[in-house]
Scaffold this active site. Structure first.
Site, mmCIF file in Angstrom:
data_model
loop_
_atom_site.group_PDB
_atom_site.id
_atom_site.type_symbol
_atom_site.label_atom_id
_atom_site.label_comp_id
_atom_site.label_asym_id
_atom_site.label_seq_id
_atom_site.Cartn_x
_atom_site.Cartn_y
_atom_site.Cartn_z
ATOM 1 N N ASP A 216 0.865 -1.180 0.000
ATOM 2 C CA ASP A 216 0.000 0.000 0.000
ATOM 3 C C ASP A 216 0.901 1.228 0.000
ATOM 4 O OD1 ASP A 216 -0.807 0.517 3.513
ATOM 5 O OD2 ASP A 216 1.057 0.081 2.484
ATOM 6 N N GLY B 179 1.183 3.830 2.085
ATOM 7 C CA GLY B 179 1.585 4.509 3.301
ATOM 8 C C GLY B 179 0.562 5.554 3.705
ATOM 9 N N GLY B 180 -0.408 5.757 2.828
ATOM 10 C CA GLY B 180 -1.411 6.788 3.078
ATOM 11 C C GLY B 180 -2.258 6.519 4.307
ATOM 12 N N PHE B 181 -2.707 5.287 4.427
ATOM 13 C CA PHE B 181 -3.581 4.955 5.547
ATOM 14 C C PHE B 181 -2.874 5.136 6.884
ATOM 15 C CE2 PHE B 181 -7.142 3.407 7.698
ATOM 16 C CZ PHE B 181 -6.752 2.455 8.623
ATOM 17 N N ASP C 276 -3.116 8.097 -1.850
ATOM 18 C CA ASP C 276 -4.402 8.801 -1.894
ATOM 19 C C ASP C 276 -4.488 9.743 -0.696
ATOM 20 O OD1 ASP C 276 -6.415 5.977 -0.603
ATOM 21 O OD2 ASP C 276 -4.332 6.564 -0.247
ATOM 22 N N GLN D 14 -12.002 7.039 -4.152
ATOM 23 C CA GLN D 14 -12.402 7.693 -2.904
ATOM 24 C C GLN D 14 -13.780 8.303 -3.057
ATOM 25 O OE1 GLN D 14 -10.989 7.393 -0.163
ATOM 26 N NE2 GLN D 14 -8.912 6.697 -0.632
ATOM 27 N N GLY E 86 -11.328 4.221 1.231
ATOM 28 C CA GLY E 86 -12.122 5.116 2.052
ATOM 29 C C GLY E 86 -13.239 4.450 2.798
ATOM 30 N N ASP F 138 -7.925 -7.521 1.672
ATOM 31 C CA ASP F 138 -6.848 -7.640 2.648
ATOM 32 C C ASP F 138 -7.369 -7.197 3.999
ATOM 33 O OD1 ASP F 138 -6.580 -4.555 2.120
ATOM 34 O OD2 ASP F 138 -5.246 -4.983 3.814
ATOM 35 N N CYS G 268 -11.277 -28.869 9.350
ATOM 36 C CA CYS G 268 -10.172 -28.078 8.805
ATOM 37 C C CYS G 268 -8.951 -28.954 8.588
ATOM 38 C CB CYS G 268 -9.831 -26.933 9.760
ATOM 39 S SG CYS G 268 -8.444 -25.917 9.215
ATOM 40 N N CYS H 243 -5.802 -27.795 8.092
ATOM 41 C CA CYS H 243 -4.554 -27.062 8.288
ATOM 42 C C CYS H 243 -3.645 -27.829 9.245
ATOM 43 C CB CYS H 243 -4.829 -25.653 8.811
ATOM 44 S SG CYS H 243 -5.093 -25.533 10.597
ATOM 45 N N CYS I 80 -4.887 -27.987 12.941
ATOM 46 C CA CYS I 80 -6.036 -28.855 13.225
ATOM 47 C C CYS I 80 -5.715 -30.324 12.998
ATOM 48 C CB CYS I 80 -7.236 -28.424 12.385
ATOM 49 S SG CYS I 80 -7.907 -26.829 12.919
ATOM 50 N N HIS J 261 -3.822 -21.446 11.406
ATOM 51 C CA HIS J 261 -5.202 -21.880 11.217
ATOM 52 C C HIS J 261 -6.049 -20.773 10.600
ATOM 53 C CE1 HIS J 261 -9.213 -23.459 11.814
ATOM 54 N NE2 HIS J 261 -9.504 -22.271 12.308
#
Lengths: 400, 432
Positions: free
Chosen positions: A103, A105-107, A157, A200, A227, A277, A315, A317, A320, A345
């Site tokens: 990303d 770095g804006g957030f 942004d 946005q 946003g 994400d 599951c 994984c 589990c 998991h």
């Protein structure tokens, strides 16, 4: 299209729509990126500082992950872009052979640091490590991301909290368009790194529409819906998501940022999103919260001290397959590895969920999948979140 | 007690003291073996610190014996009792021999709580007092393949009186006898081995007495307690161990508790110790350091298939080897302080060092990552640092024990000592 063919087409991103749900707006696609092919819909785990907390890259690969996130703000601070470039990019530095998305770095500018000032130039902020003032401009952000060498980069942004209203939202939207253009111009590696735009406009349909109209005029390989996922009402949230996907090109991926709860994922796939994400699954794991098809399980709670089942009997994984809730419950008192077991998991849960979603779209039974999913997740119909019911209804899925 | 299946087959005894061999007949079906001198696999409640089974099994040649301690297990007694099928199954352990110890060698132990009839361990929720009855009940629920008997080892403080030391010997013998009595009565412990514990603080006569008496009991082997790092100079430790092992049968193994530093391991192996606990790699990991000391004494450094691990540069301003403390003072710092066998990856010099932790090391960390990355993970407090360092440090430590055995086999112990202790000059720098 074969992988080799895709690369030789000199585009670092190719999207092939494999199936479209005839009922909802959902799609299943093959997203071909420089390091590997990614099946969508996809959930991307977040490895903020060049590592997924406690998990090796081999383990992440073993879970079937083909793309994960790195964080430009954090890595730009430590260890810094120059060092990472010396290490052959973030891929080389962390030894991840598949895809990376960074990303801008804006957030973090908004969420983490003392914000000094946002101007047309960029975002001025104080470094938390030495108090120095730093300017994060579109050019600087792209420069760092070029050094990181990620397969997908996000534009810088002008980030405004989704709970903010008024003229600031409009200002930020327009500025984000201008910054998109500056980011596009600043990208040194357009043949290797994909720059995504971020739509946005806050919770204002008109502003969002304007942003969509403008940004889709730019020839970027993909679009993110930004946003949102910041504490706004879910009723507003889904309306902005679906508005956005209505006006985004079919043949480019749609990335909904910051979405990771299972219900949100399923609904937003139905609304036409491809990529997601969120730190939630991995963060909550470290607190002992294991994600399961019927919600979540707080492994550290007393009730699991003698529970000899695995977290999820269905599951597959590594956690589990080998360990019981009781053992993990006890292990939390003795060793950090307990967190790693849950992290593994939870990543497996998220990736398996998306795989099942994709499969159901490919097989033309996504609406049925949604109904089964909701039934499993909520004890009764009247506990279905109303926003989800409404959102699904808007794409022709009625939940009994 | 049913005939012990555990057998120590010695192939060499050097100068009548250090031994090379194999401990066979381990495990319920007796099919496991452990080379000596060697170490056990150190765990927290069955988990090697920081590692899941996937990351653990990137390591090859793991010790066949896994150590678990009552300080981690005791608070879960109820759960284990309800589970009924023993700790190994409860923890989802791989196929391994399970050894149950009393105290965590890497954890500081509070004092003043031991009585004639009880010892205490500290779990996550506080102190748990153990009588022999409770101790044995725990062994029956854990169902180890082998355990040490309950012992009073609280003799490491500098002001421990002779009277107190004598008491620790007496109590430990009494506990042993009680344990054995209960053991013989218990069906659940059929086939399980018991080690007696030799105490005696820093008093030679008491050490000899403890050894003589313990040797009279029908135990499969001996733990040497109260000699842990920080508690006494190595010279005294060597003297005491030498005297103790003279009183112990040659054909039964000796496990030294609480000693893990390479220089101390070498000295104690020389003095007749067969087994060590492998908590030292964990301690190194916790301080963000990586083991890197050279232990290769092979004649040809470029022998086929394996390059020797070597320190890549002569570290300036290296930490000097830990200075010995006054007898009896448990210097806790000595347990946690950085040693000359490791590098501190938080140091700025590693920021842009793109070499592996140790050149030629085949561990997952060294095959996949660089010092600069580990430095970054430590500076940013990332959990993965612990995972990777634990893998490397364990691999390096196991390699050291392998080298020790090879040195004993090839009459190269002195050479190994010089290499490890870096007497006799600079390390040669290997060209990439």
């Amino acid at each position: 299209m074969s992988f080799k063919k895709a690369l030789s087409a000199a585009s670092p991103l190719t999207l092939r729509v494999v199936a479209e749900c005839p009922v909802t707006k959902a799609r299943a696609c093959d997203l071909v990126l420089p390091h590997s092919a990614v099946s969508t819909p996809v959930f991307m785990p977040v490895g903020t500082q060049g590592t997924l907390k406690g998990i090796t890259v081999d383990q992440l690969e073993g879970l079937g992950c083909h793309i994960c996130l790195g964080n430009t703000y954090h890595l730009g601070m430590r260890p810094g872009p120059d060092l990472i470039e010396k290490a052959n990019g973030l891929h080389g530095f962390m030894n991840w052979k598949r895809n990376l998305l960074t990303d801008s770095g804006g957030f973090q500018m908004v969420s983490l640091v003392e914000l000094s000032e946002v101007t047309e130039e960029g975002v001025k902020f104080k470094s938390p490590y030495d108090g120095k003032e730093i300017l994060l401009s579109p050019e600087k952000s792209i420069s760092i991301q070029n050094s990181l060498g990620s397969d997908i980069m996000m534009q810088l942004d002008d980030v405004v909290s989704s709970t903010v209203t008024g003229p600031r939202v409009e200002e930020a939207m327009h500025r984000s368009i201008r910054w998109l253009d500056r980011c596009i111009a600043a990208n040194k590696n357009p043949d290797k790194q994909n720059l995504f735009a971020i739509i946005q406009g806050g919770l204002n349909a008109e502003l969002r529409r304007t942003c969509l109209d403008e940004m889709t005029k730019r020839d970027v390989p993909g679009f993110a819906i930004g946003g949102l996922s910041g504490g706004e009402e879910k009723d507003d949230f889904w309306r902005m998501v679906t508005l956005s996907t209505d006006h985004l090109p079919r043949e480019k991926p749609r990335y909904l940022m910051g979405v990771g709860y299972a219900v949100d994922l399923v609904v937003c796939v139905a609304l036409g999103c491809d990529m997601f994400d969120c730190v939630f699954p991995t963060r909550t794991a470290r607190f002992g919260s294991a994600l399961v098809p019927w919600g979540s399980l707080q492994v550290k709670q007393k009730q699991y001290a003698k529970d000899l089942q695995p977290i999820d009997p269905d599951c597959k994984c590594p956690t589990c397959k080998r360990h019981s809730r009781a053992y993990l419950h006890a292990l939390f008192k003795s060793d950090t590895a307990a967190m790693h077991h849950i992290t593994i998991h939870n990543i497996a849960y998220q990736l398996t969920l998306m795989r099942s979603v994709r499969q159901s779209i490919v097989e033309g039974r996504f609406p049925e999948f949604i109904r089964t999913f909701m039934k499993r997740m909520f004890p009764s119909r009247d506990q279905y979140p109303s926003w989800a019911v409404d959102a699904l209804a808007s794409v022709n899925v009625t939940l009994e | 007690m049913a005939g012990s299946r555990m057998k120590l087959e010695l192939s060499r005894v050097v100068q009548g003291r250090s031994r090379l061999g194999v401990l066979t007949g381990l495990g319920r079906t007796g099919q496991h073996s452990l080379e000596v001198p060697g170490c056990l696999l150190y765990t927290h409640f069955g988990t090697v610190p920081h590692l899941t089974q996937d990351t653990l099994h990137t390591l090859s040649d793991l010790p066949s014996v896994t150590q678990v301690t009552l300080s981690h297990v005791a608070e879960h007694q109820e759960v284990l009792e309800e589970f009924k099928d023993g700790f190994r199954k409860f923890a989802g352990l791989h196929d391994t021999v399970l050894y149950c110890a009393l105290h965590d060698p890497a954890a500081a132990c509070a004092t003043g709580y031991t009585t004639n009839k009880t010892v205490s361990v500290w779990g996550s929720g506080g102190r748990i007092e153990l009588t022999v009855a409770k101790f044995m009940a725990l062994q029956k629920t854990v169902q180890p393949d082998w355990y040490q008997s309950m012992a009073d080892g609280e003799t490491w403080q500098s002001n421990t009186s002779r009277k107190r030391v004598r008491k620790s010997v007496d109590r430990t013998l009494a506990h042993l006898d009680e344990c054995l009595l209960e053991h013989q009565k218990s069906q659940e412990l059929e086939g399980v081995e018991v080690f007696g514990v030799v105490e005696g603080g820093d008093i030679l006569e008491e050490r000899i007495r403890s050894a003589k008496e313990t040797a009279k009991r029908p135990v499969a082997g001996f733990c040497l307690d109260g000699l842990q790092t920080g508690c006494m100079e190595q010279a005294l430790r060597t003297q005491l161990i030498t005297a103790v092992t003279k009183e112990l049968p040659e054909d039964k193994p000796r496990l030294l508790q609480g000693v893990g530093r390479p220089d101390e391991v070498l000295a104690c192996a020389e003095a007749g110790v067969d087994l060590f606990e492998s908590f030292f790699p964990f301690q190194v990991t916790e301080r963000g350091c990586a083991l890197c000391f050279d232990y290769d004494v092979s004649p040809d450094p470029e022998r086929a298939g394996r390059a020797p691990p070597a320190v890549l540069e002569l570290e300036e301003n290296r930490e000097t080897p830990v200075v010995a403390q006054q007898n009896g003072d448990l210097n806790l710092d000595e347990r946690t302080q950085m040693t000359s066998f490791e590098i501190d990856l938080k140091d700025k010099r590693y920021q842009d060092d793109f070499r592996p932790l140790v050149e030629g090391c085949g561990c997952y960390c060294c095959k996949n990552h660089q010092r600069a990355y580990l430095h970054h993970l430590l500076v940013t407090n990332e959990l993965l640092a612990g995972v990777l360092l634990m893998i490397h440090n364990t691999a390096h430590y196991l390699g050291f024990f392998r080298a020790l055995r090879e040195a004993l086999a090839g009459d190269k112990l002195d050479l190994l000592k010089r290499r490890v202790l870096r007497e006799g000059g600079r390390q040669t720098e290997r060209k990439d």
